[in-house]
Scaffold this active site. Structure first.
Site, short mmCIF file in Angstrom:
data_model
loop_
_atom_site.label_atom_id
_atom_site.label_comp_id
_atom_site.label_asym_id
_atom_site.label_seq_id
_atom_site.Cartn_x
_atom_site.Cartn_y
_atom_site.Cartn_z
N HIS A 307 0.86 -1.19 0.00
CA HIS A 307 0.00 0.00 0.00
C HIS A 307 0.89 1.23 0.00
O HIS A 307 1.94 1.26 0.61
CB HIS A 307 -0.91 0.02 1.24
N ASP A 364 -7.91 -5.19 -0.39
CA ASP A 364 -8.38 -6.06 -1.48
C ASP A 364 -8.06 -7.53 -1.27
O ASP A 364 -8.52 -8.37 -2.04
CB ASP A 364 -7.76 -5.59 -2.80
C1 SDX Z 1 -6.01 0.13 -3.14
O1 SDX Z 1 -4.37 4.69 -2.14
C2 SDX Z 1 -5.26 4.01 -1.57
O2 SDX Z 1 -5.70 4.32 -0.48
C3 SDX Z 1 -5.79 2.81 -2.34
C4 SDX Z 1 -6.80 1.96 -1.62
C5 SDX Z 1 -8.08 2.73 -1.39
O3 SDX Z 1 -8.82 2.37 -0.44
O4 SDX Z 1 -8.41 3.59 -2.23
O5 SDX Z 1 -6.30 1.54 -0.37
C6 SDX Z 1 -7.18 0.74 -2.45
O6 SDX Z 1 -5.71 0.51 -4.24
C7 SDX Z 1 -5.20 -0.90 -2.42
C8 SDX Z 1 -3.96 -1.39 -3.26
C9 SDX Z 1 -4.45 -2.48 -4.21
N1 SDX Z 1 -3.38 -2.84 -5.17
C10 SDX Z 1 -2.74 -4.01 -5.06
O7 SDX Z 1 -2.94 -4.84 -4.18
C11 SDX Z 1 -1.74 -4.27 -6.20
C12 SDX Z 1 -0.45 -4.84 -5.63
N2 SDX Z 1 0.25 -3.81 -4.86
C13 SDX Z 1 1.03 -2.89 -5.54
O8 SDX Z 1 1.24 -2.91 -6.87
C14 SDX Z 1 1.65 -1.76 -4.73
O9 SDX Z 1 1.94 -2.23 -3.48
C15 SDX Z 1 0.82 -0.49 -4.65
C16 SDX Z 1 0.42 -0.04 -6.01
C17 SDX Z 1 -0.40 -0.75 -3.84
C18 SDX Z 1 1.66 0.58 -3.96
O10 SDX Z 1 2.70 0.88 -4.83
P1 SDX Z 1 3.80 1.98 -4.44
O11 SDX Z 1 3.50 2.63 -3.14
O12 SDX Z 1 4.01 2.86 -5.62
O13 SDX Z 1 5.07 1.08 -4.16
P2 SDX Z 1 6.07 0.59 -5.29
O14 SDX Z 1 5.30 0.06 -6.48
O15 SDX Z 1 7.06 1.68 -5.50
O16 SDX Z 1 6.77 -0.68 -4.56
C19 SDX Z 1 7.81 -0.49 -3.61
C20 SDX Z 1 8.60 -1.81 -3.64
C21 SDX Z 1 9.04 -2.20 -5.05
O17 SDX Z 1 10.19 -3.01 -4.90
P3 SDX Z 1 11.65 -2.32 -5.07
O18 SDX Z 1 11.63 -1.56 -6.40
O19 SDX Z 1 11.81 -1.39 -3.85
O20 SDX Z 1 12.63 -3.48 -5.07
O21 SDX Z 1 7.75 -2.87 -3.18
C22 SDX Z 1 7.56 -3.81 -4.25
C23 SDX Z 1 7.91 -3.09 -5.53
O22 SDX Z 1 8.36 -4.01 -6.53
N3 SDX Z 1 6.15 -4.21 -4.23
C24 SDX Z 1 5.69 -5.45 -4.42
C25 SDX Z 1 4.30 -5.36 -4.26
N4 SDX Z 1 3.95 -4.10 -4.00
C26 SDX Z 1 5.10 -3.38 -3.99
N5 SDX Z 1 6.34 -6.61 -4.72
C27 SDX Z 1 5.55 -7.72 -4.84
N6 SDX Z 1 4.19 -7.71 -4.68
C28 SDX Z 1 3.55 -6.56 -4.40
N7 SDX Z 1 2.21 -6.56 -4.26
#
Ligand code: SDX
Length: 428
Positions: A307, A364
């Site tokens: 998140h 989710d």
């Molecule tokens: C919602 O904003 C809100 O409030 C949203 C929400 C709401 O109520 O409106 O809460 C609802 O959208 C919840 C999120 C649902 N999405 C997912 O579950 C999709 C999977 N998660 C992600 O793709 C990710 O965690 C986000 C999009 C939710 C957050 O992304 P960020 O904050 O931009 O973080 P990032 O993509 O920069 O990741 C940071 C690191 C990266 O690794 P490094 O580059 O540091 O090595 O964490 C890793 C990412 O690769 N990472 C994951 C991951 N999520 C982040 N690795 C594996 N699996 C994951 N799910």
């Protein structure tokens, strides 16, 4: 707390005021930065940038706190109803019984949609994703209520648009499902409350009476409450930005529905169940998928994990996980996907990759397990998220308009070609 922030640029010092919110969040007010310095800031994804001041929702990502108008989500999820929470978010206070009855009655009176909306349904391919239909038809409401596109909306006009949208979105949402299934549409009933009416429109058949289960009604209320608002998330920021151009509430929410559909945002709840089903088909080896999620060369992500703000735990996920157990037990359902989800969670919570990046189950991760137990198909999961998030979008749009916030128009840093002359095609 610092009274101001000093920035030194090209040997010159500039001072900018610091503001503090009621929960002691601090921000540097850079409204005059470009005028005074010629510089702008840049912050891809707005990870460190506040777009507005808001009195609607407070969340603390480190502490796992979420409150709507000051009320903790844990109390609202257990003790309130979705319409009561919608009133709280939109109007700022918990309603009296008389106010809640009036709000509920007004919504009941507006649940029907113009018969011409049905004709628009006929234009969609039956396999159309329900979110595509939902965003189109919600925007189409602007055509039926053109007075909603007006810069100087009166309170009466805003309130009428709020009621119409709260009332008609569930009808349209249920109709997208029926259209997708090729079933006859069900018209809303005035004798049912909000959640029961939605379930009736979704699952009733002319050939058999749909028994409304109070356990399911309670679960739907709880899920809708938990999704109702989440401060400046992607879809809400979209609603605010579109609304800041004096676009109608319907057009602004339609844009928010499209943002929510994104798999990184609300579309994740559908992706989670599809991921769990893929793990089940593959034999249930969760460690294989954990490894894929960690592999930088593999685009696979553990959907439902991570998140932007919560870096400890998503308080909603804890409540939904408990509710999933309760609903499946009450309905006598044993879903192997729940066991796979629990194994994934346990594995990730002890794996350094996830721990270091503070990746925990988000809202989710478990919600789809409940929707599936209720009989809601995977493609409708994000529609359920939109149904829940609607009062939050409305409240945030209303706050932005009432505060007369300026049209949103971010700046950029240009990195393209320098000045050059046009060349006729024969010379290229
Ligand atoms: C919602 O904003 C809100 O409030 C949203 C929400 C709401 O109520 O409106 O809460 C609802 O959208 C919840 C999120 C649902 N999405 C997912 O579950 C999709 C999977 N998660 C992600 O793709 C990710 O965690 C986000 C999009 C939710 C957050 O992304 P960020 O904050 O931009 O973080 P990032 O993509 O920069 O990741 C940071 C690191 C990266 O690794 P490094 O580059 O540091 O090595 O964490 C890793 C990412 O690769 N990472 C994951 C991951 N999520 C982040 N690795 C594996 N699996 C994951 N799910």
């Amino acid at each position: 707390m610092a009274e101001s922030a000093e920035i030194i640029l090209d040997g010159k010092s500039y001072s900018f005021p610091v503001i503090e919110g009621t929960e002691h969040e601090k921000a540097i007010d850079i409204a005059k930065l470009r005028d005074q310095t010629g510089y702008i800031t840049i912050d891809s994804g707005y990870k460190n940038t506040g777009a507005t001041k808001s009195a609607i929702t407070f969340l603390d990502g480190e502490e796992g706190i979420l409150r709507y108008r000051g009320y903790p989500i844990e109390q609202l999820a257990e003790q309130s109803s979705f319409l009561e929470v919608a009133y709280l978010l939109i109007y700022g206070t918990l309603p009296t019984q008389a106010e809640l009855d009036e709000f509920s009655n007004q919504i009941t009176k507006h649940t029907l949609v113009h018969e011409d909306v049905r004709k628009i349904f006929d234009g969609f391919p039956s396999a159309a994703h329900p979110m595509a239909i939902l965003s189109s038809l919600i925007c189409a409401l602007t055509a039926f209520y053109p007075e909603s596109v007006s810069p100087d909306l009166s309170k009466e006009n805003i309130d009428l648009n709020v009621i119409r949208l709260m009332a008609k979105l569930p009808t349209i949402a249920a109709w997208t499902y029926k259209n997708n299934m090729g079933h006859p549409l069900n018209y809303p009933r005035n004798d049912l409350d909000y959640a029961a009416n939605f379930l009736y429109m979704m699952f009733s058949f002319p050939t058999e009476k749909y028994e409304i289960n109070p356990v399911v009604v309670r679960a739907i209320n709880k899920l809708l409450i938990l999704h109702a608002d989440h401060e400046q998330n992607c879809s809400t920021s979209t609603v605010r930005l579109v609304g800041s151009a004096n676009a109608s509430l319907y057009g602004s929410v339609s844009a928010g529905i499209n943002a929510l559909w994104g798999p990184l945002h609300g579309g994740a709840n559908q992706e989670v169940v599809e991921m769990l089903e893929a793990i089940q088909r593959d034999g249930g080896d969760t460690s294989k998928f954990i490894a894929k999620a960690k592999d930088k060369n593999d685009p696979f992500r553990l959907m439902g994990f991570g998140h932007r703000v919560y870096k400890n735990f998503d308080p909603r996920a804890k409540i939904i996980k408990k509710a999933a157990d309760e609903v499946l037990t009450a309905l006598g359902i044993s879903d192997p996907l729940l066991k796979i989800a629990q194994e994934l969670e346990q594995a990730a919570l002890t794996d350094p990759y996830f721990v270091e990046r503070k990746l925990y189950p988000n809202v989710d991760f478990y919600s789809g397990i409940i929707y599936k137990a209720i009989g809601i198909p995977t493609e409708m999961f994000t529609v359920m998220f939109a149904l829940g998030r609607l009062p939050g979008w409305i409240a945030q749009w209303k706050e932005m308009r009432e505060n007369k916030e300026p049209i949103g128009r971010p700046r950029q840093v240009y990195t393209g070609e320098l000045d050059r002359d046009y060349t006729p095609i024969e010379q290229r």
